[in-house]
Design a protein around this motif. Sequence first.
Motif, PDB file in Angstrom:
ATOM      1  N   VAL A  34       0.837  -1.205   0.000  1.00 46.12           N
ATOM      2  CA  VAL A  34       0.000   0.000   0.000  1.00 46.12           C
ATOM      3  C   VAL A  34       0.869   1.251   0.000  1.00 46.12           C
ATOM      4  O   VAL A  34       0.619   2.211  -0.753  1.00 46.12           O
ATOM      5  CB  VAL A  34      -0.952  -0.004   1.217  1.00 46.12           C
ATOM      6  CG1 VAL A  34      -1.640   1.351   1.363  1.00 46.12           C
ATOM      7  CG2 VAL A  34      -1.991  -1.111   1.067  1.00 46.12           C
ATOM      8  N   ASP A  35       1.922   1.253   0.817  1.00 49.91           N
ATOM      9  CA  ASP A  35       2.811   2.409   0.881  1.00 49.91           C
ATOM     10  C   ASP A  35       3.495   2.641  -0.468  1.00 49.91           C
ATOM     11  O   ASP A  35       3.611   3.784  -0.927  1.00 49.91           O
ATOM     12  CB  ASP A  35       3.869   2.215   1.976  1.00 49.91           C
ATOM     13  CG  ASP A  35       3.274   2.290   3.379  1.00 49.91           C
ATOM     14  OD1 ASP A  35       2.162   2.831   3.513  1.00 49.91           O
ATOM     15  OD2 ASP A  35       3.924   1.791   4.323  1.00 49.91           O
ATOM     16  N   ALA A  36       3.964   1.564  -1.081  1.00 46.04           N
ATOM     17  CA  ALA A  36       4.628   1.706  -2.379  1.00 46.04           C
ATOM     18  C   ALA A  36       3.656   2.198  -3.444  1.00 46.04           C
ATOM     19  O   ALA A  36       4.022   2.999  -4.312  1.00 46.04           O
ATOM     20  CB  ALA A  36       5.237   0.359  -2.795  1.00 46.04           C
ATOM     21  N   ALA A  37       2.401   1.719  -3.378  1.00 48.86           N
ATOM     22  CA  ALA A  37       1.390   2.180  -4.338  1.00 48.86           C
ATOM     23  C   ALA A  37       1.062   3.649  -4.115  1.00 48.86           C
ATOM     24  O   ALA A  37       0.879   4.408  -5.077  1.00 48.86           O
ATOM     25  CB  ALA A  37       0.136   1.314  -4.221  1.00 48.86           C
ATOM     26  N   ASP A  38       0.981   4.065  -2.857  1.00 49.22           N
ATOM     27  CA  ASP A  38       0.718   5.480  -2.552  1.00 49.22           C
ATOM     28  C   ASP A  38       1.820   6.380  -3.104  1.00 49.22           C
ATOM     29  O   ASP A  38       1.555   7.505  -3.552  1.00 49.22           O
ATOM     30  CB  ASP A  38       0.591   5.686  -1.041  1.00 49.22           C
ATOM     31  CG  ASP A  38      -0.742   5.187  -0.495  1.00 49.22           C
ATOM     32  OD1 ASP A  38      -1.715   5.140  -1.268  1.00 49.22           O
ATOM     33  OD2 ASP A  38      -0.789   4.840   0.701  1.00 49.22           O
ATOM     34  N   ASP A  39       3.062   5.878  -3.065  1.00 47.27           N
ATOM     35  CA  ASP A  39       4.204   6.658  -3.557  1.00 47.27           C
ATOM     36  C   ASP A  39       4.428   6.465  -5.050  1.00 47.27           C
ATOM     37  O   ASP A  39       5.379   7.049  -5.602  1.00 47.27           O
ATOM     38  CB  ASP A  39       5.474   6.260  -2.800  1.00 47.27           C
ATOM     39  CG  ASP A  39       5.399   6.585  -1.314  1.00 47.27           C
ATOM     40  OD1 ASP A  39       4.610   7.494  -0.958  1.00 47.27           O
ATOM     41  OD2 ASP A  39       6.090   5.931  -0.516  1.00 47.27           O
ATOM     42  N   SER A  40       3.566   5.617  -5.692  1.00 50.81           N
ATOM     43  CA  SER A  40       3.755   5.281  -7.122  1.00 50.81           C
ATOM     44  C   SER A  40       5.174   4.782  -7.385  1.00 50.81           C
ATOM     45  O   SER A  40       5.771   5.077  -8.430  1.00 50.81           O
ATOM     46  CB  SER A  40       3.441   6.495  -8.006  1.00 50.81           C
ATOM     47  OG  SER A  40       2.091   6.873  -7.866  1.00 50.81           O
ATOM     48  N   ASP A  41       5.702   4.025  -6.432  1.00 49.85           N
ATOM     49  CA  ASP A  41       7.067   3.488  -6.522  1.00 49.85           C
ATOM     50  C   ASP A  41       7.009   2.137  -7.239  1.00 49.85           C
ATOM     51  O   ASP A  41       6.911   1.070  -6.620  1.00 49.85           O
ATOM     52  CB  ASP A  41       7.661   3.341  -5.116  1.00 49.85           C
ATOM     53  CG  ASP A  41       9.147   3.004  -5.132  1.00 49.85           C
ATOM     54  OD1 ASP A  41       9.648   2.610  -6.201  1.00 49.85           O
ATOM     55  OD2 ASP A  41       9.788   3.140  -4.076  1.00 49.85           O
ATOM     56  N   GLY A  42       7.084   2.188  -8.569  1.00 50.67           N
ATOM     57  CA  GLY A  42       6.941   0.971  -9.364  1.00 50.67           C
ATOM     58  C   GLY A  42       8.039  -0.037  -9.136  1.00 50.67           C
ATOM     59  O   GLY A  42       7.789  -1.246  -9.085  1.00 50.67           O
ATOM     60  N   LEU A  43       9.279   0.434  -9.007  1.00 49.09           N
ATOM     61  CA  LEU A  43      10.394  -0.486  -8.791  1.00 49.09           C
ATOM     62  C   LEU A  43      10.239  -1.208  -7.462  1.00 49.09           C
ATOM     63  O   LEU A  43      10.536  -2.404  -7.347  1.00 49.09           O
ATOM     64  CB  LEU A  43      11.716   0.266  -8.848  1.00 49.09           C
ATOM     65  CG  LEU A  43      12.063   0.896 -10.211  1.00 49.09           C
ATOM     66  CD1 LEU A  43      13.381   1.649 -10.129  1.00 49.09           C
ATOM     67  CD2 LEU A  43      12.123  -0.178 -11.288  1.00 49.09           C
TER      68      LEU A  43
END
Length: 467
Positions: A34-43
């Motif tokens: 969820v955190d990575a999706a919120d940050d749009s951190d694809g890698l």
Amino acid sequence: MSERPASSDSGVTEDHEALDEDYVLTAAFVEKVVDAADDSDGLRLRSLLEDLHPADVADLMGFLTAEHRGVVVLWLPPELLAETLPELDDGIREEVLERVAPGTLAEALQELDSDDAAAVVEDLEDDQREKVLAAMPAPDRAAIENSLGYAEDSAGRLMQREVMAAPQFWSVGDTIDHVRAQGEDLPELFFDIYIVDPMNRPIGGIPISGLLRASRTVKLADLMEPVNAIAADTDQEEVAYIFEKYHLISAPVVDAGGRLVGQITVDDIVNIIQEENREDILRLAGVSDESRGAGVFGVVRSRIPWLIVNLGTAIFASLVIGQFTAELEALVYLAILMPVVASIGGNSGTQALTVAVRSLASRELTSANAPRILGREVMVGLFNGVCIGLLLGGVAWIWFREPLLSLTIGLAVLINLVAASLAGTLVPLALDRLDRDPAVASPVFVTWITDTVGFLSFLGLAGVILL
């Protein structure tokens, strides 16, 4: 096929410690996604998800909001996306498919067997389906279109077109060499080589294990065993029954002319059995297949019709009570004990109903043995009625010190439990005979019968014995 990710004690990085000891996604891992999706951190998302099994990715999608799913799906590698799509709940899969570009989806579908690819394409909107099929190579597109040409829930829709077949005059060596030469064209999963005649009709089969144990010079005709060929238009529930009855691992599928057109393997059948069991359980409660992605109004639409029917049957039962107002006014304790009779009958009816619906689904209950099963249920209801009637009669005597009241409620319980056993068996049988799903309407009608008989017997006997 993707391997299951290593567990947390196997030395993998913290990010990949996704599952607990019960093979359930951990809250900490979901939070990282969820955190990575919120940050749009694809890698970061790709690093988190690339080692997950497709079934775990599908499970993860059920924990995410629509917004987060839309971000996650954009970073799934095509192969992982392909294997995840068939695992998703229907509602979530439709939502995910709307966010995948046609070219990406076409590339992903080429990684799947034809049956799984067809199941995914079936969920696409018409315009998106045309774009995806247009982007696929002609052979893959033809295989999917052919599968979609069969009726929904049929063997033709369930089968995979990738299948290994050989003529009966080949030797074991010829067959092994042919299989090895197929390379990428080999089915991803197969258990048998089907032996076909010159018209491409299956006349036998050889398990792969049997083929490998035999000498290269042995003819296939000397090794082959009979096979249970399944017509392409056979309903999937019938297919599951055939697999279960004959303990099959795979079976050839044939067209109207008896020609081999595909195969069904046991992994598909496990899914069908689970799906049918889930539907039966939900329908017994008067609801449809509600996944985690179901919306509020969709759930309401599936539940409220049977609640309305149940309201009508409850009103009918109340009308029965209304015919005995004089008895209720004279003997107030009847109102205290009346719900007990109905409740005991309802539970007994549910027991008989559950057994009957399950027996119908597994074909253990048929017209041939229905009289015997019905007689057994009546005897069960009779013995249960005697036992519960004596217990409840004893409670009523201790409570109210009225011997005739004890007799009345004991007889009422006996009558209602016998009626419950009859209703719990006869209602699903009748609905099945009328080609209606017995799991859908049976609970409402069984409850109606047990409530009505319970009130009628208790208050009727009270009017005769106590007044």
